[in-house]
Design a protein around this motif. Structure first.
Motif, PDB file in Angstrom:
ATOM      1  N   VAL A 132     -17.492 -10.477  17.779  1.00  0.00           N
ATOM      2  CA  VAL A 132     -16.207 -11.129  17.536  1.00  0.00           C
ATOM      3  C   VAL A 132     -15.633 -10.691  16.191  1.00  0.00           C
ATOM      4  O   VAL A 132     -14.426 -10.468  16.058  1.00  0.00           O
ATOM      5  N   GLY A 133     -16.497 -10.542  15.193  1.00  0.00           N
ATOM      6  CA  GLY A 133     -16.044 -10.118  13.873  1.00  0.00           C
ATOM      7  C   GLY A 133     -15.410  -8.739  13.894  1.00  0.00           C
ATOM      8  O   GLY A 133     -14.397  -8.500  13.240  1.00  0.00           O
ATOM      9  N   ILE A 134     -15.985  -7.828  14.659  1.00  0.00           N
ATOM     10  CA  ILE A 134     -15.416  -6.482  14.781  1.00  0.00           C
ATOM     11  C   ILE A 134     -14.023  -6.544  15.422  1.00  0.00           C
ATOM     12  O   ILE A 134     -13.084  -5.889  14.977  1.00  0.00           O
ATOM     13  N   GLY A 135     -13.888  -7.362  16.460  1.00  0.00           N
ATOM     14  CA  GLY A 135     -12.604  -7.484  17.148  1.00  0.00           C
ATOM     15  C   GLY A 135     -11.527  -8.166  16.330  1.00  0.00           C
ATOM     16  O   GLY A 135     -10.335  -8.065  16.643  1.00  0.00           O
ATOM     17  N   GLU A 136     -11.937  -8.814  15.252  1.00  0.00           N
ATOM     18  CA  GLU A 136     -10.986  -9.526  14.392  1.00  0.00           C
ATOM     19  C   GLU A 136      -9.985  -8.582  13.729  1.00  0.00           C
ATOM     20  O   GLU A 136      -8.962  -9.017  13.184  1.00  0.00           O
ATOM     21  N   VAL A 137     -10.263  -7.283  13.796  1.00  0.00           N
ATOM     22  CA  VAL A 137      -9.388  -6.294  13.181  1.00  0.00           C
ATOM     23  C   VAL A 137      -7.972  -6.342  13.767  1.00  0.00           C
ATOM     24  O   VAL A 137      -7.013  -5.908  13.111  1.00  0.00           O
ATOM     25  N   VAL A 138      -7.811  -6.875  14.980  1.00  0.00           N
ATOM     26  CA  VAL A 138      -6.469  -6.945  15.584  1.00  0.00           C
ATOM     27  C   VAL A 138      -5.537  -7.826  14.760  1.00  0.00           C
ATOM     28  O   VAL A 138      -4.311  -7.688  14.820  1.00  0.00           O
ATOM     29  N   LEU A 139      -6.106  -8.748  13.974  1.00  0.00           N
ATOM     30  CA  LEU A 139      -5.292  -9.648  13.152  1.00  0.00           C
ATOM     31  C   LEU A 139      -5.036  -9.082  11.759  1.00  0.00           C
ATOM     32  O   LEU A 139      -4.443  -9.761  10.917  1.00  0.00           O
ATOM     33  N   LEU A 140      -5.458  -7.840  11.534  1.00  0.00           N
ATOM     34  CA  LEU A 140      -5.387  -7.257  10.198  1.00  0.00           C
ATOM     35  C   LEU A 140      -3.993  -7.281   9.567  1.00  0.00           C
ATOM     36  O   LEU A 140      -3.876  -7.559   8.369  1.00  0.00           O
ATOM     37  N   GLY A 177     -10.977   0.409   9.269  1.00  0.00           N
ATOM     38  CA  GLY A 177     -12.385   0.787   9.351  1.00  0.00           C
ATOM     39  C   GLY A 177     -13.243  -0.009   8.386  1.00  0.00           C
ATOM     40  O   GLY A 177     -14.348  -0.458   8.734  1.00  0.00           O
ATOM     41  N   TRP A 178     -12.721  -0.190   7.160  1.00  0.00           N
ATOM     42  CA  TRP A 178     -13.461  -0.976   6.172  1.00  0.00           C
ATOM     43  C   TRP A 178     -13.520  -2.443   6.575  1.00  0.00           C
ATOM     44  O   TRP A 178     -14.499  -3.138   6.291  1.00  0.00           O
ATOM     45  N   THR A 179     -12.458  -2.910   7.224  1.00  0.00           N
ATOM     46  CA  THR A 179     -12.450  -4.294   7.688  1.00  0.00           C
ATOM     47  C   THR A 179     -13.521  -4.510   8.752  1.00  0.00           C
ATOM     48  O   THR A 179     -14.267  -5.502   8.719  1.00  0.00           O
ATOM     49  N   MET A 180     -13.613  -3.582   9.710  1.00  0.00           N
ATOM     50  CA  MET A 180     -14.638  -3.689  10.740  1.00  0.00           C
ATOM     51  C   MET A 180     -16.037  -3.574  10.143  1.00  0.00           C
ATOM     52  O   MET A 180     -16.955  -4.292  10.534  1.00  0.00           O
ATOM     53  N   ALA A 181     -16.179  -2.653   9.161  1.00  0.00           N
ATOM     54  CA  ALA A 181     -17.476  -2.468   8.511  1.00  0.00           C
ATOM     55  C   ALA A 181     -17.892  -3.720   7.735  1.00  0.00           C
ATOM     56  O   ALA A 181     -19.084  -4.020   7.626  1.00  0.00           O
ATOM     57  N   ASP A 234     -15.896  -6.100   0.999  1.00  0.00           N
ATOM     58  CA  ASP A 234     -14.741  -6.980   0.871  1.00  0.00           C
ATOM     59  C   ASP A 234     -13.897  -6.600  -0.340  1.00  0.00           C
ATOM     60  O   ASP A 234     -12.668  -6.659  -0.299  1.00  0.00           O
ATOM     61  N   VAL A 235     -14.553  -6.204  -1.437  1.00  0.00           N
ATOM     62  CA  VAL A 235     -13.814  -5.773  -2.626  1.00  0.00           C
ATOM     63  C   VAL A 235     -12.998  -4.519  -2.306  1.00  0.00           C
ATOM     64  O   VAL A 235     -11.816  -4.412  -2.659  1.00  0.00           O
ATOM     65  N   ILE A 236     -13.627  -3.544  -1.630  1.00  0.00           N
ATOM     66  CA  ILE A 236     -12.920  -2.317  -1.263  1.00  0.00           C
ATOM     67  C   ILE A 236     -11.766  -2.638  -0.326  1.00  0.00           C
ATOM     68  O   ILE A 236     -10.644  -2.135  -0.494  1.00  0.00           O
ATOM     69  N   LYS A 237     -12.016  -3.465   0.683  1.00  0.00           N
ATOM     70  CA  LYS A 237     -10.978  -3.847   1.641  1.00  0.00           C
ATOM     71  C   LYS A 237      -9.798  -4.500   0.928  1.00  0.00           C
ATOM     72  O   LYS A 237      -8.634  -4.195   1.206  1.00  0.00           O
ATOM     73  N   THR A 238     -10.080  -5.399  -0.008  1.00  0.00           N
ATOM     74  CA  THR A 238      -9.011  -6.094  -0.717  1.00  0.00           C
ATOM     75  C   THR A 238      -8.178  -5.131  -1.549  1.00  0.00           C
ATOM     76  O   THR A 238      -6.949  -5.211  -1.580  1.00  0.00           O
ATOM     77  N   ARG A 239      -8.812  -4.160  -2.198  1.00  0.00           N
ATOM     78  CA  ARG A 239      -8.078  -3.203  -3.017  1.00  0.00           C
ATOM     79  C   ARG A 239      -7.244  -2.253  -2.159  1.00  0.00           C
ATOM     80  O   ARG A 239      -6.187  -1.805  -2.583  1.00  0.00           O
ATOM     81  N   ILE A 240      -7.708  -1.944  -0.973  1.00  0.00           N
ATOM     82  CA  ILE A 240      -6.917  -1.127  -0.051  1.00  0.00           C
ATOM     83  C   ILE A 240      -5.662  -1.881   0.357  1.00  0.00           C
ATOM     84  O   ILE A 240      -4.557  -1.333   0.405  1.00  0.00           O
ATOM     85  N   GLN A 241      -5.827  -3.162   0.636  1.00  0.00           N
ATOM     86  CA  GLN A 241      -4.730  -3.949   1.195  1.00  0.00           C
ATOM     87  C   GLN A 241      -3.722  -4.417   0.157  1.00  0.00           C
ATOM     88  O   GLN A 241      -2.565  -4.668   0.497  1.00  0.00           O
ATOM     89  N   ASN A 242      -4.125  -4.546  -1.106  1.00  0.00           N
ATOM     90  CA  ASN A 242      -3.190  -5.116  -2.077  1.00  0.00           C
ATOM     91  C   ASN A 242      -2.347  -4.075  -2.808  1.00  0.00           C
ATOM     92  O   ASN A 242      -1.485  -4.413  -3.606  1.00  0.00           O
ATOM     93  N   ARG A 243      -2.584  -2.762  -2.547  1.00  0.00           N
ATOM     94  CA  ARG A 243      -1.794  -1.741  -3.221  1.00  0.00           C
ATOM     95  C   ARG A 243      -0.410  -1.640  -2.579  1.00  0.00           C
ATOM     96  O   ARG A 243      -0.147  -2.225  -1.526  1.00  0.00           O
ATOM     97  N   HIS A 244       0.461  -0.863  -3.204  1.00  0.00           N
ATOM     98  CA  HIS A 244       1.803  -0.662  -2.665  1.00  0.00           C
ATOM     99  C   HIS A 244       1.724  -0.011  -1.280  1.00  0.00           C
ATOM    100  O   HIS A 244       0.798   0.744  -0.972  1.00  0.00           O
ATOM    101  N   PHE A 245       2.711  -0.289  -0.450  1.00  0.00           N
ATOM    102  CA  PHE A 245       2.724   0.257   0.902  1.00  0.00           C
ATOM    103  C   PHE A 245       2.697   1.791   0.916  1.00  0.00           C
ATOM    104  O   PHE A 245       2.167   2.406   1.825  1.00  0.00           O
ATOM    105  N   ASN A 247       1.222   3.797  -1.230  1.00  0.00           N
ATOM    106  CA  ASN A 247       0.061   4.350  -1.941  1.00  0.00           C
ATOM    107  C   ASN A 247      -0.963   4.851  -0.920  1.00  0.00           C
ATOM    108  O   ASN A 247      -1.514   4.064  -0.159  1.00  0.00           O
ATOM    109  N   PRO A 248      -1.250   6.170  -0.877  1.00  0.00           N
ATOM    110  CA  PRO A 248      -2.136   6.723   0.147  1.00  0.00           C
ATOM    111  C   PRO A 248      -3.618   6.706  -0.225  1.00  0.00           C
ATOM    112  O   PRO A 248      -4.441   7.274   0.485  1.00  0.00           O
ATOM    113  N   GLU A 249      -3.995   6.092  -1.336  1.00  0.00           N
ATOM    114  CA  GLU A 249      -5.376   6.126  -1.818  1.00  0.00           C
ATOM    115  C   GLU A 249      -6.339   5.606  -0.746  1.00  0.00           C
ATOM    116  O   GLU A 249      -6.151   4.533  -0.182  1.00  0.00           O
ATOM    117  N   SER A 250      -7.385   6.377  -0.463  1.00  0.00           N
ATOM    118  CA  SER A 250      -8.322   6.018   0.594  1.00  0.00           C
ATOM    119  C   SER A 250      -9.407   5.083   0.080  1.00  0.00           C
ATOM    120  O   SER A 250      -9.637   4.958  -1.131  1.00  0.00           O
TER     121      SER A 250
END
Length: 301
Positions: A132-140, A177-181, A234-245, A247-250
């Motif tokens: 279920v946690g993996i499928g939660e990515v649909v709400l990303l 991918g990081w969210t699922m991981a 979670d730290v990596i995921k949060t930093r990916i999501q909070n940057r400017h739209f 910003n292509p940083e992986s």
């Protein structure tokens, strides 16, 4: 052959939706400011070495304003948070029992033969949680918008919800991918820790018969395990999501920069505040959902 594991009492789909939705709404009203604080601490790249710096990180532009304004600044993105939190809790807390029922019906004997009835039952519940946690990515997308409103509101530039959806499209799934991981081991630990506590600490045979106090005790085990296991991702995921739209940083570049510039401890930034703040939030909503779903089921019969 090992003895068969005992199945829990099942609740109706309506009871599961009502119980998990009520838990999500209550959690939101009580804990949204706490979630904002945690996200802003995780997003901060520098050291917080003074009270003034702490206030600047937490309250942003409202740091020098009166207390009332500072407190209101902790409620950004409440509309996104409401949509995300209720859907997430309904999906996760209401969906895990559905997957668990399916696994119990089709694979109970496999888990029992491999791990024994008690451990097999707990691991089956943990596996259902991980799926279920993996499928939660649909709400990303809703999670992304909530986090951006909390940590990077200037990225909205006056745009509304539907305008952002049209402009960004699948860009809102950045970091999927990081969210699922993160979700796979995190949800495994959440439901697994909860089940192991009910099985071995509380000695329950039917988890659905647990009282609110018992659900709270079990949820403490599950929530603590989940937050610790998922903290680095979670730290990596949060930093990916909070940057400017734009910003292509992986995620891998963020990981390398964190390791190089901030050290190993950076991967656990915000863990103590999360254990002290997000931990009780997760415990509260998880225990409430587990208690309310059987209660609603009894009311609806």
């Amino acid at each position: 052959m090992a003895p068969a594991l005992t199945a829990d009492s099942k609740q109706s789909a309506t009871a599961r939706v009502l119980g998990s939705a009520t838990a999500g709404l209550t959690e939101l009203l009580v804990f949204h400011p706490v979630d904002t604080i945690s996200k802003r601490l995780m997003s901060n790249h520098g050291r917080v070495a003074s009270v003034a710096k702490f206030n600047q990180v937490i309250f942003r532009d409202s740091a020098s304003k009166p207390m009332g304004s500072r407190l209101l600044s902790l409620f950004p993105g409440l509309g996104y948070a409401a949509g995300y939190k209720v859907l997430q809790r309904v999906y996760k807390y209401g969906g895990q029992p559905v997957v668990n029922d399916f696994l119990t019906q089709n694979y109970a004997s496999t888990f029992t033969n491999l791990f024994g009835p008690k451990t097999g039952k707990a691991l089956l519940s943990a596996t259902a949680g991980s799926i279920v946690g993996i499928g939660e990515v649909v709400l990303l997308p809703l999670d992304v918008l909530k986090i951006k409103r909390q940590t990077n509101p200037e990225s909205f530039k006056g745009r509304g919800f539907f305008k952002i959806l049209a402009d960004e499209g699948f860009g809102l799934y950045r970091g999927w991918g990081w969210t699922m991981a993160r979700n796979a081991p995190g949800s495994f630990a959440l439901f697994g820790g909860n089940s192991f506590a009910k099985e071995y600490v509380l000695g329950l045979q039917d988890y659905s018969k647990a009282t609110f106090v018992q659900n709270t005790i079990a949820s403490i085990f599950g929530a603590s395990a989940s937050l610790i296991v998922s903290a680095p991702l979670d730290v990596i995921k949060t930093r990916i999501q909070n940057r400017h739209f734009d910003n292509p940083e992986s995620g891998f570049k963020i990981l390398r920069d964190m390791a190089r510039n901030e050290g190993f401890s950076a991967f656990f930034k915000g863990l103590v505040p999360k254990l002290l703040t997000t931990g009780p939030k997760l415990v509260f909503s998880f225990a409430m959902a587990q208690t309310l779903m059987p209660a609603f089921d009894r009311l609806l019969k």
